[in-house]
Design a protein around this motif. Structure first.
Motif, PDB file in Angstrom:
ATOM      1  N   PRO A 225      -8.958 -13.076  65.514  1.00 45.98           N
ATOM      2  CA  PRO A 225      -8.747 -12.363  64.245  1.00 45.98           C
ATOM      3  C   PRO A 225      -9.832 -12.645  63.209  1.00 45.98           C
ATOM      4  N   THR A 226     -10.334 -13.889  63.189  1.00 51.96           N
ATOM      5  CA  THR A 226     -11.423 -14.214  62.258  1.00 51.96           C
ATOM      6  C   THR A 226     -12.671 -13.407  62.587  1.00 51.96           C
ATOM      7  N   LEU A 227     -12.983 -13.297  63.870  1.00 48.80           N
ATOM      8  CA  LEU A 227     -14.126 -12.498  64.291  1.00 48.80           C
ATOM      9  C   LEU A 227     -13.919 -11.029  63.940  1.00 48.80           C
ATOM     10  N   ALA A 228     -12.684 -10.537  64.126  1.00 44.52           N
ATOM     11  CA  ALA A 228     -12.377  -9.140  63.793  1.00 44.52           C
ATOM     12  C   ALA A 228     -12.592  -8.884  62.305  1.00 44.52           C
ATOM     13  N   MET A 229     -12.153  -9.808  61.453  1.00 45.27           N
ATOM     14  CA  MET A 229     -12.316  -9.622  60.019  1.00 45.27           C
ATOM     15  C   MET A 229     -13.776  -9.704  59.613  1.00 45.27           C
ATOM     16  N   THR A 230     -14.522 -10.563  60.273  1.00 44.47           N
ATOM     17  CA  THR A 230     -15.959 -10.661  59.995  1.00 44.47           C
ATOM     18  C   THR A 230     -16.664  -9.352  60.330  1.00 44.47           C
ATOM     19  N   VAL A 231     -16.314  -8.768  61.472  1.00 42.52           N
ATOM     20  CA  VAL A 231     -16.874  -7.462  61.842  1.00 42.52           C
ATOM     21  C   VAL A 231     -16.454  -6.399  60.827  1.00 42.52           C
ATOM     22  N   GLY A 232     -15.202  -6.508  60.327  1.00 44.46           N
ATOM     23  CA  GLY A 232     -14.732  -5.579  59.309  1.00 44.46           C
ATOM     24  C   GLY A 232     -15.546  -5.664  58.027  1.00 44.46           C
ATOM     25  N   VAL A 233     -15.913  -6.884  57.617  1.00 47.67           N
ATOM     26  CA  VAL A 233     -16.751  -7.066  56.427  1.00 47.67           C
ATOM     27  C   VAL A 233     -18.111  -6.404  56.631  1.00 47.67           C
ATOM     28  N   VAL A 234     -18.705  -6.639  57.799  1.00 44.91           N
ATOM     29  CA  VAL A 234     -20.000  -6.032  58.112  1.00 44.91           C
ATOM     30  C   VAL A 234     -19.886  -4.511  58.122  1.00 44.91           C
ATOM     31  N   SER A 235     -18.792  -4.002  58.695  1.00 45.62           N
ATOM     32  CA  SER A 235     -18.571  -2.557  58.747  1.00 45.62           C
ATOM     33  C   SER A 235     -18.491  -1.964  57.352  1.00 45.62           C
ATOM     34  N   PHE A 236     -17.759  -2.620  56.462  1.00 42.89           N
ATOM     35  CA  PHE A 236     -17.600  -2.070  55.121  1.00 42.89           C
ATOM     36  C   PHE A 236     -18.930  -2.014  54.375  1.00 42.89           C
ATOM     37  N   PHE A 237     -19.694  -3.095  54.430  1.00 43.93           N
ATOM     38  CA  PHE A 237     -20.962  -3.116  53.708  1.00 43.93           C
ATOM     39  C   PHE A 237     -21.990  -2.179  54.343  1.00 43.93           C
ATOM     40  N   SER A 238     -21.840  -1.887  55.628  1.00 41.16           N
ATOM     41  CA  SER A 238     -22.772  -0.978  56.290  1.00 41.16           C
ATOM     42  C   SER A 238     -22.659   0.450  55.763  1.00 41.16           C
ATOM     43  N   GLY A 239     -21.522   0.790  55.191  1.00 41.59           N
ATOM     44  CA  GLY A 239     -21.344   2.144  54.677  1.00 41.59           C
ATOM     45  C   GLY A 239     -21.646   2.296  53.203  1.00 41.59           C
ATOM     46  N   THR A 240     -22.210   1.264  52.557  1.00 45.15           N
ATOM     47  CA  THR A 240     -22.458   1.290  51.112  1.00 45.15           C
ATOM     48  C   THR A 240     -23.242   2.516  50.677  1.00 45.15           C
ATOM     49  N   TRP A 241     -24.237   2.911  51.443  1.00 52.37           N
ATOM     50  CA  TRP A 241     -25.104   4.029  51.068  1.00 52.37           C
ATOM     51  C   TRP A 241     -24.384   5.373  51.113  1.00 52.37           C
ATOM     52  N   PHE A 242     -23.245   5.433  51.765  1.00 52.59           N
ATOM     53  CA  PHE A 242     -22.554   6.709  51.952  1.00 52.59           C
ATOM     54  C   PHE A 242     -21.315   6.869  51.065  1.00 52.59           C
ATOM     55  N   TYR A 243     -20.915   5.824  50.364  1.00 54.44           N
ATOM     56  CA  TYR A 243     -19.664   5.872  49.627  1.00 54.44           C
ATOM     57  C   TYR A 243     -19.803   6.652  48.318  1.00 54.44           C
ATOM     58  N   ARG A 244     -18.694   7.294  47.942  1.00 55.02           N
ATOM     59  CA  ARG A 244     -18.556   7.882  46.612  1.00 55.02           C
ATOM     60  C   ARG A 244     -17.634   6.964  45.799  1.00 55.02           C
ATOM     61  N   ASN A 245     -18.035   6.667  44.584  1.00 59.64           N
ATOM     62  CA  ASN A 245     -17.295   5.713  43.774  1.00 59.64           C
ATOM     63  C   ASN A 245     -16.846   6.336  42.455  1.00 59.64           C
ATOM     64  N   HIS A 246     -15.590   6.055  42.090  1.00 59.54           N
ATOM     65  CA  HIS A 246     -15.102   6.427  40.765  1.00 59.54           C
ATOM     66  C   HIS A 246     -15.372   5.280  39.807  1.00 59.54           C
ATOM     67  N   LYS A 247     -15.799   5.605  38.616  1.00 61.75           N
ATOM     68  CA  LYS A 247     -16.020   4.575  37.613  1.00 61.75           C
ATOM     69  C   LYS A 247     -14.669   4.074  37.093  1.00 61.75           C
ATOM     70  N   PRO A 248     -14.543   2.769  36.833  1.00 59.10           N
ATOM     71  CA  PRO A 248     -13.280   2.242  36.291  1.00 59.10           C
ATOM     72  C   PRO A 248     -12.929   2.926  34.973  1.00 59.10           C
ATOM     73  N   ALA A 249     -11.647   3.200  34.776  1.00 57.56           N
ATOM     74  CA  ALA A 249     -11.199   3.948  33.601  1.00 57.56           C
ATOM     75  C   ALA A 249     -10.644   3.056  32.501  1.00 57.56           C
ATOM     76  N   GLY A 250     -10.752   1.736  32.637  1.00 56.67           N
ATOM     77  CA  GLY A 250     -10.167   0.845  31.644  1.00 56.67           C
ATOM     78  C   GLY A 250      -8.733   0.493  31.993  1.00 56.67           C
ATOM     79  N   SER A 251      -8.195  -0.446  31.266  1.00 56.80           N
ATOM     80  CA  SER A 251      -6.849  -0.939  31.566  1.00 56.80           C
ATOM     81  C   SER A 251      -5.804   0.155  31.372  1.00 56.80           C
ATOM     82  N   PRO A 252      -5.029   0.476  32.428  1.00 56.97           N
ATOM     83  CA  PRO A 252      -3.967   1.476  32.265  1.00 56.97           C
ATOM     84  C   PRO A 252      -2.807   0.959  31.423  1.00 56.97           C
ATOM     85  N   LEU A 253      -2.633  -0.366  31.354  1.00 59.55           N
ATOM     86  CA  LEU A 253      -1.537  -0.930  30.572  1.00 59.55           C
ATOM     87  C   LEU A 253      -1.727  -0.671  29.078  1.00 59.55           C
TER      88      LEU A 253
END
Length: 346
Positions: A225-253
């Motif tokens: 499971p540790t190896l699986a999560m490590t691969v998951g971290v690598v997978s997530f950062f590998s897609g950085t160039w393709f992601y669309r991001n919403h800007k934070p809207a401030g505290s909803p509270l």
């Protein structure tokens, strides 16, 4: 003039209309970001996280009683406390992501912390001999050191899982522009594949990983499971160039409490039956970041009154008031489920 209009038309087709940006904080290009080119990495990360989580947690009770020499009642209580922590931390993860740092950085930081926690758990299972040489004294023995190390790593995982659970599926949905009919239709397909891959990861955890823990050992049982999560971290950062991001809207509270205060102050104000008499912007969009106009409802009339006159009577106030109504309805549904949940628990 013709060239200028043509350029504007091309830009409207080239860039998303939901306010998303790329990793450089520029308007998201539809051809280079989002859609399945980004969701592939998100789905892979989510599937591997489920494999890591259930691969680690499915047999924890046996690990507590067998390896840490805990009584079954103590082990059950510790497992319940940890599981509860895993399910309450997403409240804080969602608040942090929506209000301050965004989903990308919440998932990124949480996944790294998750992998560190998993690595420490594997180390605690494999370092019993090493701990014995350092901690076996009359005051503090190796089993206590192993227990401290084990629960430290588990609560690191609980803290990290809050950021991933709260954001990963919503972040995948952000990769599709709801203003684009084609992408909006594909979004439902994304959720189908997302939950399918999540279930595959869970199935492998409950079958393969549990078998390894029972018949091979805890070092491999936690190491995979540790190896699986490590691969998951690598997978997530590998897609950085393709992601669309919403800007934070401030505290909803802050906006929610603003509505509550305004509603109390204006509880005697008569709300007009015609919603057009309430202040509302003319176009389809809202001036509030990542918000849109919502249809007026006749419920929670005191919240509608908060939009009439004063500080709340503006474009932001209208959207905030309507969003608050939705929050109140969710709370109402949530509270109504408590009696059934308590009865089932008993």
């Amino acid at each position: 003039m013709y060239v200028l209009l043509e350029t504007k038309g091309e830009d409207s087709l080239l860039y998303t209309k939901d306010g998303t940006v790329d990793y450089l904080n520029n308007p998201a290009n539809k051809l280079k970001t989002g859609n399945w080119k980004a969701c592939f990495f998100i789905v892979a990360t989510a599937s591997l996280e489920r494999l890591a989580y259930f691969g680690m947690s499915s047999n924890l009770l046996l690990y507590f009683t067998g390896e840490l020499d805990q009584h079954s009642a103590t082990a059950s209580r510790n497992l319940s406390n940890w599981t509860g922590a895993c399910y309450i931390t997403p409240l804080f993860g969602a608040f942090l992501a929506d209000g301050y740092i965004g989903k990308y950085w919440t998932i990124a930081s949480s996944s790294i912390l998750y992998a560190i926690g998993m690595a420490l758990l594997t180390l605690s299972a494999s370092a019993h001999g090493l701990l014995s040489s350092f901690f076996s004294t009359d005051v503090f023995d190796a089993s206590e050191a192993q227990t401290v190390m084990c629960f430290t790593s588990l609560y690191l995982v609980a803290l990290a899982s809050g950021g991933i659970k709260a954001c990963i599926s919503a972040y995948g949905a952000d990769q599709f522009d709801d203003n684009d009919k084609t992408e909006k239709k594909v979004k439902s397909s994304f959720f189908n594949w997302y939950y399918q891959m999540m279930n595959i990861g869970t199935l492998l955890a409950h079958s393969l990983i549990v078998w390894v823990q029972d018949y091979v050992g805890w070092i491999w049982g936690f190491g995979i499971p540790t190896l699986a999560m490590t691969v998951g971290v690598v997978s997530f950062f590998s897609g950085t160039w393709f992601y669309r991001n919403h800007k934070p809207a401030g505290s909803p509270l802050t906006r929610l409490f603003q509505v509550v205060v305004a509603s109390v102050r204006k509880k005697r104000v008569n709300v007009p039956t015609d919603a057009l008499l309430l202040y509302e912007i003319a176009d389809a969009n809202s001036t509030t970041v990542r918000s849109r106009k919502l249809n007026h409802t006749s419920n929670f009339r005191s919240v509608s009154a908060s939009n009439k006159g004063g500080k709340m009577a503006g474009p932001d106030g209208w959207v905030t008031g309507q969003n608050s109504m939705l929050v109140f309805w969710v709370i109402n549904c949530w509270v109504s489920c408590w009696p059934k949940t308590l009865l089932v628990g008993l």
